[in-house]
Design a protein around this motif. Structure first.
Motif, PDB file in Angstrom:
ATOM      1  N   SER A 140       0.633  -1.648   0.428  1.00 54.67           N
ATOM      2  CA  SER A 140      -0.152  -0.444   0.068  1.00 54.67           C
ATOM      3  C   SER A 140       1.195   1.309  -0.497  1.00 54.67           C
ATOM      4  O   SER A 140       0.858   2.384  -0.825  1.00 54.67           O
ATOM      5  N   ASN A 141       1.879   1.480   0.723  1.00 54.99           N
ATOM      6  CA  ASN A 141       2.863   1.743   0.369  1.00 54.99           C
ATOM      7  C   ASN A 141       4.036   2.390  -0.968  1.00 54.99           C
ATOM      8  O   ASN A 141       3.594   3.688  -1.036  1.00 54.99           O
ATOM      9  N   LEU A 142       3.596   1.531  -1.739  1.00 57.60           N
ATOM     10  CA  LEU A 142       3.970   1.930  -2.741  1.00 57.60           C
ATOM     11  C   LEU A 142       2.643   3.038  -3.612  1.00 57.60           C
ATOM     12  O   LEU A 142       2.996   3.493  -4.445  1.00 57.60           O
ATOM     13  N   PHE A 170       0.027   3.457  -3.161  1.00 57.82           N
ATOM     14  CA  PHE A 170      -0.289   5.576  -2.635  1.00 57.82           C
ATOM     15  C   PHE A 170       0.045   6.420  -2.334  1.00 57.82           C
ATOM     16  O   PHE A 170       0.611   7.865  -3.126  1.00 57.82           O
ATOM     17  N   ASN A 171       2.335   6.541  -2.627  1.00 53.59           N
ATOM     18  CA  ASN A 171       2.893   7.079  -3.687  1.00 53.59           C
ATOM     19  C   ASN A 171       2.754   6.655  -4.904  1.00 53.59           C
ATOM     20  O   ASN A 171       2.463   8.140  -5.607  1.00 53.59           O
ATOM     21  N   ALA A 172       2.219   5.607  -5.722  1.00 47.88           N
ATOM     22  CA  ALA A 172       1.664   6.053  -7.088  1.00 47.88           C
ATOM     23  C   ALA A 172       0.855   7.356  -7.057  1.00 47.88           C
ATOM     24  O   ALA A 172       0.363   8.147  -7.940  1.00 47.88           O
ATOM     25  N   VAL A 173      -0.247   7.152  -6.336  1.00 43.03           N
ATOM     26  CA  VAL A 173      -1.490   8.354  -5.961  1.00 43.03           C
ATOM     27  C   VAL A 173      -0.936   9.424  -6.132  1.00 43.03           C
ATOM     28  O   VAL A 173      -1.499  10.503  -6.610  1.00 43.03           O
ATOM     29  N   ARG A 174       0.303   9.509  -5.308  1.00 40.60           N
ATOM     30  CA  ARG A 174       0.310  11.132  -4.325  1.00 40.60           C
ATOM     31  C   ARG A 174       0.775  11.811  -5.527  1.00 40.60           C
ATOM     32  O   ARG A 174       0.193  12.767  -5.363  1.00 40.60           O
ATOM     33  N   TYR A 175       2.120  10.618  -6.281  1.00 43.94           N
ATOM     34  CA  TYR A 175       2.607  11.450  -6.817  1.00 43.94           C
ATOM     35  C   TYR A 175       2.915  11.415  -8.599  1.00 43.94           C
ATOM     36  O   TYR A 175       3.303  11.753  -9.206  1.00 43.94           O
ATOM     37  N   LEU A 220       8.954   8.360   5.505  1.00 48.68           N
ATOM     38  CA  LEU A 220       9.083   6.431   5.820  1.00 48.68           C
ATOM     39  C   LEU A 220       8.732   5.181   5.483  1.00 48.68           C
ATOM     40  O   LEU A 220       8.497   4.385   5.517  1.00 48.68           O
ATOM     41  N   GLY A 221       7.627   5.640   4.630  1.00 45.39           N
ATOM     42  CA  GLY A 221       7.465   4.196   3.105  1.00 45.39           C
ATOM     43  C   GLY A 221       7.845   3.691   2.263  1.00 45.39           C
ATOM     44  O   GLY A 221       7.629   2.484   2.749  1.00 45.39           O
ATOM     45  N   LEU A 222       8.561   5.012   1.919  1.00 42.88           N
ATOM     46  CA  LEU A 222       9.881   4.061   0.837  1.00 42.88           C
ATOM     47  C   LEU A 222      10.847   3.112   2.021  1.00 42.88           C
ATOM     48  O   LEU A 222      11.019   1.845   1.810  1.00 42.88           O
TER      49      LEU A 222
HETATM   50 MG   LIG Z   1       5.076   7.541   0.611  1.00 44.15          MG
END
Ligand SMILES: [Mg+2]
Ligand SMILES: Nc1ncnc2c1ncn2[C@@H]1O[C@H](COP(=O)(O)OP(=O)(O)OP(=O)(O)O)[C@@H](O)[C@H]1O
Length: 436
Positions: free
Chosen positions: A320-322, A324-329, A386-388
């Protein structure tokens, strides 16, 4: 005699000159003979006339017979003095023994061939007659034995307690050294290990201590936000801001606690059978909810029935971190692809976005704690950096690695590669295939 004959015939001077010349020629002839003979002492026998030259020849011959080579200048190039091999070996031994790191040379069956003095102190090798013994009989740590058998060349060092003293920690690396040989290096990393432990304990304790007061503050703020009588008050507009920040702090504390847990976890995480395709569906729903106003298109292309053996909670957190990053960025209406497939080398989980991308210079550091490419933007999106780091730790726990490819302005590919040993497929999964 010649002079007398010269006087008798009235040509004394001419006879004297002729005699001197003859004498000179004779000596020259002998010198020439000597020179030729010394060049080929075994094949040529010089003509020996009585006199001084005969003595010279005989004396040299005697010495030759006696083998006194030092006094005979042979034409054959003299053998060079033997290199002082022992001296060289001793010097080498001395210099490597001066190192504080242990070094052990292993033969093709991992038998001990050579070691330096610190190997004795750190690994206990060389206390008896250890030459020729299997290193795994002398140093029996299971993780060490496993890696020595599995990996020829270690890229990642191993941290284990010393077999001599369990309070001493060693960082061990095994690298190829010449044909069929390997060099085992061990460094005393006790100090570093202790510092790491202090840091881990500190972060875990502080995060733990902060969690309760933060939850309480957040609960109060939420209550105030919900009450009708506060809405008219002049300070009401700052309440949502306080709420956002406390939520953010709660997330940081939660992530730090998760990281501490991952660091403290046993090397062998829980062995659940996690169905990735199903997990991706759940994460997609959450990601769409996260960016409802962005209208992203998230596509899943996952091999059904292909799963990972590991800890479902941790894997879910990483994936989910990966996503959510894709969505955020990724800007509004962007496309995101989640792919899960396998080949002979293992399973691949790809998260591809068409977002802002990452400049190559950030890639080596991007998985570090709190590292953010654009701190301002991350703060806006609620990111803490901290996600990655969590992703990297979770993958390491599952013997997997993360690779990132990105083109700024076009998008990024985050690929998690799981080894075949971590995979299962339909047929060899348990009946209750579990997802988070
Ligand atoms: Mg992140
Ligand atoms: N898919 C992506 N596209 C572009 N940049 C990214 C992407 N994923 C991560 N980054 C960059 O890497 C940085 C680190 O990511 P990471 O997930 O560790 O932290 P974060 O997203 O800022 O915060 P959080 O801890 O909430 O995940 C981000 O701040 C962002 O700059």
């Amino acid at each position: 005699m010649v002079l007398l004959v010269g006087i008798a015939v009235g040509r004394a001077l001419v006879f004297l000159q002729a005699a001197t010349l003859g004498y000179l020629v004779w000596h020259l002839f002998q010198i020439h003979q000597l020179w030729v003979w010394l060049r080929h002492p075994k094949t040529i026998t010089p003509v020996r006339f009585a006199g001084i030259w005969r003595e010279v020849f005989e004396s040299i011959e005697d010495r030759l017979r006696a083998g006194d080579a030092r006094s005979i200048p042979k034409h054959k190039p003299r053998r060079r003095p033997k290199p002082k091999l022992n001296w060289v070996v001793k010097q080498f031994d001395k210099s490597v023994s001066g190192l504080s790191d242990a070094a052990v040379l292993l033969g093709q069956d991992d038998e001990v061939e050579w070691w330096n003095t610190p190997a004795n102190k750190l690994l206990g090798i060389g206390r008896g007659d250890d030459r020729g013994k299997q290193v795994t009989h002398l140093f029996r740590h299971p993780e060490f034995i496993g890696r020595l058998r599995k990996e020829k060349n270690w890229h990642k060092p191993l941290e284990v307690p010393s077999p001599v003293d369990s309070n001493t920690w060693l960082t061990i690396l095994v690298v190829p050294a010449g044909k069929n040989k390997r060099l085992l290096q061990a460094r005393d990393s006790t100090r570093l290990h202790r510092l790491e432990q202090v840091r881990r304990d500190f972060v875990a304790n502080v995060s733990h201590e902060l969690r309760t007061p933060l939850t309480v503050i957040n609960a109060y703020v939420e209550t105030l936000l919900d009450r009708d009588d506060t809405k008219a008050l002049p300070w009401y507009p700052i309440l949502p801001k306080i709420h956002r920040q406390t939520e953010r702090m709660e997330k940081i504390v939660g992530d730090l606690l998760l990281l501490s847990g991952l660091e403290l976890a046993q090397k062998q995480p829980r062995q659940e059978h996690v169905l990735v395709a199903a997990m991706l569906e759940v994460i997609r729903e959450e990601a769409l909810a996260l960016g409802t106003d962005l209208h992203h298109h998230i596509e899943i292309d996952a091999q059904p029935g292909l799963g990972i053996v590991g800890n479902s909670r941790e894997l879910r957190s990483a994936l989910s971190n990966l996503v959510f990053n894709a969505v955020r960025y990724t800007a509004a209406s962007g496309k995101i692809i989640l792919r899960w497939y396998r080949d002979d080398q293992g399973g691949y989980l790809l998260v591809r976005d068409t977002g802002i991308g990452i400049d190559a210079r950030h890639l080596p550091r991007i998985t570090e704690r709190f590292y953010r490419v654009d701190a301002g933007r991350s703060r806006e999106t609620g990111g803490t950096g901290l996600g990655l780091t969590i992703v990297k730790h979770v993958l390491a726990q599952h013997d997997a690695v993360l690779s990132i490819e990105s083109v700024p302005g076009h998008g990024s590919d985050f690929t998690c590669h799981f080894p075949p040993a971590r995979l299962f497929e339909n047929g060899n999964q348990p009946p209750q295939g579990k997802i988070a």
